[in-house]
Design a protein around this motif. Structure first.
Motif, PDB file in Angstrom:
ATOM      1  N   ARG A  29       0.816  -1.216   0.000  1.00  0.00           N
ATOM      2  CA  ARG A  29       0.000   0.000   0.000  1.00  0.00           C
ATOM      3  C   ARG A  29       0.849   1.266   0.000  1.00  0.00           C
ATOM      4  NH1 ARG A  29      -3.505  -3.125   3.367  1.00  0.00           N
ATOM      5  NH2 ARG A  29      -2.258  -2.577   5.202  1.00  0.00           N
ATOM      6  N   THR A  30       1.972   1.240   0.718  1.00  0.00           N
ATOM      7  CA  THR A  30       2.736   2.462   0.959  1.00  0.00           C
ATOM      8  C   THR A  30       3.985   2.607   0.097  1.00  0.00           C
ATOM      9  OG1 THR A  30       4.047   1.421   2.716  1.00  0.00           O
ATOM     10  CG2 THR A  30       1.959   2.458   3.357  1.00  0.00           C
ATOM     11  N   GLY A  31       4.431   1.530  -0.539  1.00  0.00           N
ATOM     12  CA  GLY A  31       5.660   1.589  -1.317  1.00  0.00           C
ATOM     13  C   GLY A  31       6.924   1.427  -0.493  1.00  0.00           C
ATOM     14  N   ALA A  32       6.800   1.087   0.781  1.00  0.00           N
ATOM     15  CA  ALA A  32       7.968   0.924   1.639  1.00  0.00           C
ATOM     16  C   ALA A  32       8.678  -0.392   1.348  1.00  0.00           C
ATOM     17  CB  ALA A  32       7.551   0.966   3.109  1.00  0.00           C
ATOM     18  N   ALA A  33       9.968  -0.435   1.650  1.00  0.00           N
ATOM     19  CA  ALA A  33      10.721  -1.690   1.611  1.00  0.00           C
ATOM     20  C   ALA A  33      10.525  -2.428   2.935  1.00  0.00           C
ATOM     21  CB  ALA A  33      12.199  -1.402   1.383  1.00  0.00           C
ATOM     22  N   VAL A  34      10.753  -3.735   2.926  1.00  0.00           N
ATOM     23  CA  VAL A  34      10.588  -4.568   4.119  1.00  0.00           C
ATOM     24  C   VAL A  34      11.904  -5.285   4.408  1.00  0.00           C
ATOM     25  CG1 VAL A  34       9.438  -6.590   5.093  1.00  0.00           C
ATOM     26  CG2 VAL A  34       8.115  -4.916   3.776  1.00  0.00           C
ATOM     27  N   GLN A  35      12.274  -5.292   5.675  1.00  0.00           N
ATOM     28  CA  GLN A  35      13.442  -6.066   6.111  1.00  0.00           C
ATOM     29  C   GLN A  35      13.009  -7.074   7.163  1.00  0.00           C
ATOM     30  OE1 GLN A  35      16.929  -4.779   8.854  1.00  0.00           O
ATOM     31  NE2 GLN A  35      17.719  -4.526   6.771  1.00  0.00           N
ATOM     32  N   LEU A  36      13.302  -8.357   6.919  1.00  0.00           N
ATOM     33  CA  LEU A  36      13.042  -9.415   7.887  1.00  0.00           C
ATOM     34  C   LEU A  36      14.267  -9.548   8.772  1.00  0.00           C
ATOM     35  CD1 LEU A  36      11.476 -12.110   5.518  1.00  0.00           C
ATOM     36  CD2 LEU A  36      10.312 -10.298   6.788  1.00  0.00           C
ATOM     37  N   CYS A  37      14.107  -9.273  10.047  1.00  0.00           N
ATOM     38  CA  CYS A  37      15.238  -9.226  10.973  1.00  0.00           C
ATOM     39  C   CYS A  37      15.104 -10.316  12.025  1.00  0.00           C
ATOM     40  CB  CYS A  37      15.315  -7.853  11.636  1.00  0.00           C
ATOM     41  SG  CYS A  37      16.620  -7.710  12.881  1.00  0.00           S
ATOM     42  N   CYS A  38      16.120 -11.164  12.136  1.00  0.00           N
ATOM     43  CA  CYS A  38      16.177 -12.162  13.201  1.00  0.00           C
ATOM     44  C   CYS A  38      17.288 -11.759  14.163  1.00  0.00           C
ATOM     45  CB  CYS A  38      16.436 -13.552  12.642  1.00  0.00           C
ATOM     46  SG  CYS A  38      16.491 -14.834  13.921  1.00  0.00           S
ATOM     47  N   ALA A  39      16.947 -11.480  15.392  1.00  0.00           N
ATOM     48  CA  ALA A  39      17.923 -11.081  16.405  1.00  0.00           C
ATOM     49  C   ALA A  39      17.949 -12.134  17.501  1.00  0.00           C
ATOM     50  CB  ALA A  39      17.551  -9.722  16.988  1.00  0.00           C
ATOM     51  N   TYR A  40      19.155 -12.592  17.842  1.00  0.00           N
ATOM     52  CA  TYR A  40      19.239 -13.611  18.878  1.00  0.00           C
ATOM     53  C   TYR A  40      20.621 -13.557  19.529  1.00  0.00           C
ATOM     54  CZ  TYR A  40      22.196 -16.415  15.838  1.00  0.00           C
ATOM     55  OH  TYR A  40      23.221 -16.851  15.049  1.00  0.00           O
ATOM     56  N   GLU A  41      20.675 -14.023  20.764  1.00  0.00           N
ATOM     57  CA  GLU A  41      21.930 -14.181  21.479  1.00  0.00           C
ATOM     58  C   GLU A  41      22.247 -15.673  21.566  1.00  0.00           C
ATOM     59  OE1 GLU A  41      22.265 -10.546  24.569  1.00  0.00           O
ATOM     60  OE2 GLU A  41      20.708 -12.025  25.005  1.00  0.00           O
TER      61      GLU A  41
ATOM     62  N   LEU B 255       7.365 -13.641  -3.819  1.00  0.00           N
ATOM     63  CA  LEU B 255       6.396 -14.272  -4.705  1.00  0.00           C
ATOM     64  C   LEU B 255       4.993 -13.714  -4.493  1.00  0.00           C
ATOM     65  CD1 LEU B 255       7.468 -18.046  -4.670  1.00  0.00           C
ATOM     66  CD2 LEU B 255       7.535 -16.456  -6.616  1.00  0.00           C
ATOM     67  N   SER B 256       4.613 -13.518  -3.244  1.00  0.00           N
ATOM     68  CA  SER B 256       3.262 -13.031  -2.955  1.00  0.00           C
ATOM     69  C   SER B 256       3.113 -11.533  -3.207  1.00  0.00           C
ATOM     70  CB  SER B 256       2.880 -13.352  -1.503  1.00  0.00           C
ATOM     71  OG  SER B 256       3.737 -12.673  -0.598  1.00  0.00           O
ATOM     72  N   HIS B 257       4.215 -10.785  -3.082  1.00  0.00           N
ATOM     73  CA  HIS B 257       4.181  -9.322  -3.259  1.00  0.00           C
ATOM     74  C   HIS B 257       5.366  -8.914  -4.145  1.00  0.00           C
ATOM     75  CE1 HIS B 257       1.835 -10.018   0.383  1.00  0.00           C
ATOM     76  NE2 HIS B 257       1.250  -8.853   0.198  1.00  0.00           N
ATOM     77  N   PRO B 258       5.297  -9.186  -5.441  1.00  0.00           N
ATOM     78  CA  PRO B 258       6.453  -8.974  -6.315  1.00  0.00           C
ATOM     79  C   PRO B 258       6.891  -7.520  -6.423  1.00  0.00           C
ATOM     80  CG  PRO B 258       4.475  -9.494  -7.585  1.00  0.00           C
ATOM     81  CD  PRO B 258       4.140  -9.760  -6.148  1.00  0.00           C
ATOM     82  N   GLY B 259       6.035  -6.586  -6.089  1.00  0.00           N
ATOM     83  CA  GLY B 259       6.410  -5.182  -6.195  1.00  0.00           C
ATOM     84  C   GLY B 259       7.105  -4.627  -4.972  1.00  0.00           C
ATOM     85  N   VAL B 260       7.288  -5.430  -3.927  1.00  0.00           N
ATOM     86  CA  VAL B 260       7.876  -4.952  -2.670  1.00  0.00           C
ATOM     87  C   VAL B 260       9.325  -5.397  -2.576  1.00  0.00           C
ATOM     88  CG1 VAL B 260       7.745  -5.042  -0.149  1.00  0.00           C
ATOM     89  CG2 VAL B 260       5.638  -4.999  -1.515  1.00  0.00           C
ATOM     90  N   GLN B 261      10.207  -4.466  -2.235  1.00  0.00           N
ATOM     91  CA  GLN B 261      11.616  -4.794  -2.030  1.00  0.00           C
ATOM     92  C   GLN B 261      11.778  -5.442  -0.659  1.00  0.00           C
ATOM     93  OE1 GLN B 261      14.272  -1.441  -2.378  1.00  0.00           O
ATOM     94  NE2 GLN B 261      15.984  -2.543  -1.462  1.00  0.00           N
TER      95      GLN B 261
END
Length: 282
Positions: free
Chosen positions: A25-37, A76-82
């Motif tokens: 909807r907004t044109g924003a990019a998405v980052q999947l972040c996994c943080a762990y110790e 695949l589900s959202h090809p227009g999103v970085q």
């Protein structure tokens, strides 16, 4: 940039889907972040886990693979999103709070795995309380036909919450309910319950009217509800696609949006919850 706290759990996958829809909807990019110790053991107390800086390569590869698979599914589900991925060797709470300073939104699931950073309820509560940008905790169901609900009090946190809620309603093409919950004064306490109710209605209407001109396409309904704010908003979530509230409310309306209310919603809301900060007073 939308940051998603991701650990591979079902709730994290739901958070990723919500974030991808928002990015589309907004044109924003998405980052999947996994943080762990990475847990190791202290020589002085072999049963006490402490963080260590170097996880083993096998675990590193497993986490990287998990993130890449999630990113591939998202593309695949959202090809227009970085979409990008990131791994942080530190606690989830501090990592997500730190990265929120450069993000437009942080999106979390309400629970997660304990093995890789535990995006559990405690993490969601802590990040939503201290992030530098709005935080959405994805839980319950999202009905695209339902309105957005925003909790309102007379604190400085209400304008940012209203701005976010109006923008969300406009982007989603849905209506907005602005809800203020209050407890009338007892018999003999001035002002009388009837006058106080009128004052609450006038004040709420004035707050909402200040945003109508900026979002003329949004049909908004101001609603004063008698009762406890936390339970009133939780009840309202049953017929909403998103509940929006500010943080650290205070003032004559009994602090509708204090931490206790947000924590109650994060545990009991039936739809996703957005927590918006008053950064000018943070």
């Amino acid at each position: 940039m939308i940051i998603v706290g991701y650990d591979g759990s079902p709730d994290a996958r739901a958070a990723s889907r919500w974030a991808m829809d928002e990015a589309a909807r907004t044109g924003a990019a998405v980052q999947l972040c996994c943080a762990y110790e990475w847990p190791t053991w202290s020589p002085a107390a072999a049963t006490v886990p402490v963080p260590a800086p170097w996880p083993d390569p096998e675990t590193e590869r497993a986490i990287a693979g998990m993130l890449e698979r999630a990113a591939a599914t998202a593309r695949l589900s959202h090809p227009g999103v970085q979409v990008s991925t990131s791994v942080a060797h530190s606690g989830a709470v501090l990592t997500l709070i730190d990265r929120s300073s450069a993000a437009s939104l942080v999106v979390l699931g309400s629970r997660g795995h304990t093995a890789m950073g535990s995006l559990l309820g405690s993490v969601s509560v802590a990040v939503s309380a201290h992030a530098h940008c709005p935080v959405v905790v994805v839980r319950g169901a999202t009905d695209p036909a339902a309105p957005v609900v925003v909790g309102v009090d007379d604190s400085d946190c209400t304008p940012p919450a209203l701005a976010f809620a109006f923008a969300q309603a406009a982007a989603r093409g849905t209506a907005l309910r602005a809800v203020h919950a209050w407890t009338p004064p007892g018999d003999g306490d001035p002002p009388t319950p009837r006058v106080s109710q009128q004052e609450q209605n006038r004040h709420l209407t004035a707050l909402v009217d200040a945003w109508r001109e900026s979002f003329p396409q949004v049909a908004v309904t101001p609603e004063v509800i008698t009762g406890d704010p936390a339970h009133a908003l939780a009840d309202s979530s049953a017929a909403a696609q998103l509940v929006v509230l500010g943080t650290h409310g205070h003032g004559a309306w009994h602090g509708l949006l204090r931490g206790s209310v947000s924590q109650h919603l994060l545990h009991h809301s039936r739809c996703p919850v957005a927590v918006v900060h008053d950064l000018a007073h943070a």
